[in-house]
Design an enzyme around this catalytic site. Structure first.
Site, PDB file in Angstrom:
ATOM      1  CD  GLU A 136      -0.656   1.477  -1.145  1.00 35.72           C
ATOM      2  OE1 GLU A 136      -0.160   2.519  -0.664  1.00 35.72           O
ATOM      3  OE2 GLU A 136      -1.873   1.252  -1.165  1.00 35.72           O
ATOM      4  CG  ASN A 187      -2.246  -5.387  -1.852  1.00 36.04           C
ATOM      5  OD1 ASN A 187      -2.876  -5.951  -2.734  1.00 36.04           O
ATOM      6  ND2 ASN A 187      -2.763  -4.398  -1.130  1.00 36.04           N
ATOM      7  CG  HIS A 205      -8.320   1.364  -4.863  1.00 37.57           C
ATOM      8  ND1 HIS A 205      -9.426   1.041  -4.098  1.00 37.57           N
ATOM      9  CD2 HIS A 205      -7.233   1.002  -4.138  1.00 37.57           C
ATOM     10  CE1 HIS A 205      -9.011   0.520  -2.948  1.00 37.57           C
ATOM     11  NE2 HIS A 205      -7.695   0.471  -2.955  1.00 37.57           N
ATOM     12  CD  GLU A 223      -6.230  -2.430  -0.979  1.00 41.33           C
ATOM     13  OE1 GLU A 223      -6.473  -1.210  -1.091  1.00 41.33           O
ATOM     14  OE2 GLU A 223      -5.195  -2.878  -0.453  1.00 41.33           O
ATOM     15  CG  ASP A 277     -12.714   1.210  -4.716  1.00 38.89           C
ATOM     16  OD1 ASP A 277     -11.973   1.626  -5.623  1.00 38.89           O
ATOM     17  OD2 ASP A 277     -12.438   1.373  -3.516  1.00 38.89           O
TER      18      ASP A 277
END
Length: 473
Positions: free
Chosen positions: A170, A211, A247, A275, A277
């Protein structure tokens, strides 16, 4: 010198994934052939994903591995694992120079037991740093030494166990500029290249990633990441891949996701959905679950459409252990399994997107078993606005089923009273868990559940029942 966790010759992790994917596919096939505790009647996700040449993983937390259903799903369904928090700086080195390796080692051990690859997360990040580092007022040269020492300690310890590292996590703001982090303030943007070079020096066999989140589609943030990747590659920095966290919000999957993955792949980089979701406003209902299933299909298809997209990792095993409700007020239900460890429509959508097909066998063939359980569903009495029902479960398998849970979908039906089990409902799904006095169904044993329910109009009997996630006949 970095401390190594190996006491004998280390197992080589997958610097290249193909061989390991074949291994995990065979391993998963063995689990299903054994047939005892598969979380779904069909082949596990790890196996159907391996046939497509990708891994399918999950973030896991060491503290939850003591929960039998969580541990079972995590081990059987996924070919890759990411430590949810155990490898972050705050967790490893709460006090300077004092490393707590135990929880992270447990993740590695779990992966080895289940023949899974491990994604290391994360070496350099602005968040979840220990207070001694955040509040230390270190000079640039001191920060450089601290960062190098940490990478050497962590990547060195897990060299051979971790196939890839999120080396820098990030680093961007939403507008594509660099985040004002402790690393950027002290070292400038060169900290990213320096971290990648150091990680490559410590473990030259690991795949090294940057990432970030909100970079699934083409936007200002992913443009900044793309421009950085171009510069690093031009400078010969050892960058091997891009991690797209994903996300996402249900109904808002970026339409440019596949094109975005493709442009990074065109640079010669691997891409991983790291990641995933897809959250919704809770409570869930049948319509929201259908939309979520469509969104998961879109993401998986975007990855499969690009040969250098090597895998998909969901950020958690089940809704009951998801980070989403703690961070996004009123939102949740973001994963493939619900809080009762039952596969959701999103599971079936992912399974289908990966090319999986269920083979229930020929019910007319008496020599072919119809499944490890059977359910007899009966409407005892119907008075228009409600009814009384009876559900008999029989364990038709060859071994006992412990801590059983039976689940079925019944839209338009609201259970008002149930007995002989612990009853719950969520989004049209009814789940009955074993009572404390009857936690085990022995082979050949039956138990009968009863309930009273309200209904809206005419409703059809449930089309499918799952005992601990396995479809019953």
């Amino acid at each position: 010198m970095a401390e190594s966790r190996h006491r004998t010759t280390p197992r080589r992790a997958a610097g290249r994934l193909l061989g390991l994917l074949l291994t995990t596919s065979l391993f998963a096939a063995g689990l299903v052939a054994a047939g005892t505790t598969a979380a779904h009647a069909a082949d596990p996700l790890r196996q159907v994903a391996a046939r497509q040449g990708i891994h399918f993983g999950s973030a896991i937390a060491n503290q939850h591995l003591s929960v039998p259903q969580y541990r079972q799903i995590a081990g059987e369904q996924f070919s890759a694992v990411t430590a949810e928090n155990e490898m972050k700086w705050e967790s490893l080195e709460g006090r300077r120079g004092q490393y707590n390796w135990g929880p992270a080692d447990s993740i590695i051990d779990f992966a080895e037991q289940n023949d899974q690859i491990v994604r290391g997360h994360t070496l350099v990040w602005h968040s979840q740093l220990p207070s001694w580092l955040n509040d230390g007022s270190f000079s640039g040269s001191q920060l450089q030494g601290i960062m190098d020492d940490h990478i050497e300690a962590v990547a060195g310890r897990y060299a051979g166990d971790v196939y890839a590292w999120d080396v820098v996590n990030e680093p961007f703001n939403e507008d594509g500029t660099f985040r004002d982090s402790i690393w950027y303030r002290g070292l400038g943007q060169d900290y990213i290249a320096d971290a990648l070079r150091k990680a490559h020096e410590v473990d030259p066999n690991a795949e090294l990633y940057i990432n970030d989140y909100n970079v699934a589609g083409i936007n200002s943030k992913s443009d900044g990441l793309y421009d950085l990747a171009v510069r690093l590659l031009d400078e010969g920095v050892p960058l091997h891949g891009i991690g797209i966290q994903s996300h996402l919000v249900s109904g808002q999957v970026p339409s440019s996701m596949r094109q975005n993955i493709q442009r990074f792949a065109d640079l010669g980089l691997d891409v991983a959905i790291t990641e995933l979701d897809i959250r919704m406003q809770t409570p869930s209902d049948a319509s929201k679950l259908r939309q979520q299933a469509d969104d998961y299909t879109t993401v998986v298809n975007a990855c499969l459409a690009v040969p250098r997209c090597i895998g998909v990792t969901v950020w958690g095993v089940d809704d009951g252990h998801s980070w989403v409700p703690d961070v996004f007020d009123g939102q949740g239900a973001a994963l493939l399994y619900d809080a009762q460890y039952q596969p959701k429509p999103a599971w079936d959508a992912v399974y289908a997107a990966l090319g999986g097909t269920e083979d229930p066998g020929d019910p007319d063939d008496p020599d072919e078993p119809s499944g490890p359980c059977a359910v007899d569903y009966t409407v005892v009495n119907d008075w228009g606005s409600g009814f009384q029902g009876s559900v008999e479960i029989t364990n038709t398998g060859s071994s006992a089923v412990t801590d059983w849970q039976l689940a079925w979908d019944s839209p338009g039906v609201t259970v008002t009273n149930g007995w002989n089990g612990r009853w719950s409902q969520s989004g049209g799904r009814t789940t009955v868990s074993a009572p404390s006095w009857n936690p085990t169904l022995q082979a050949g044993q039956s138990t009968t559940l009863g309930f009273v329910a309200d209904k809206s109009g005419s409703v059809s009997p449930p089309s499918e029942f799952r005992l601990n996630g396995t479809v019953c006949s």
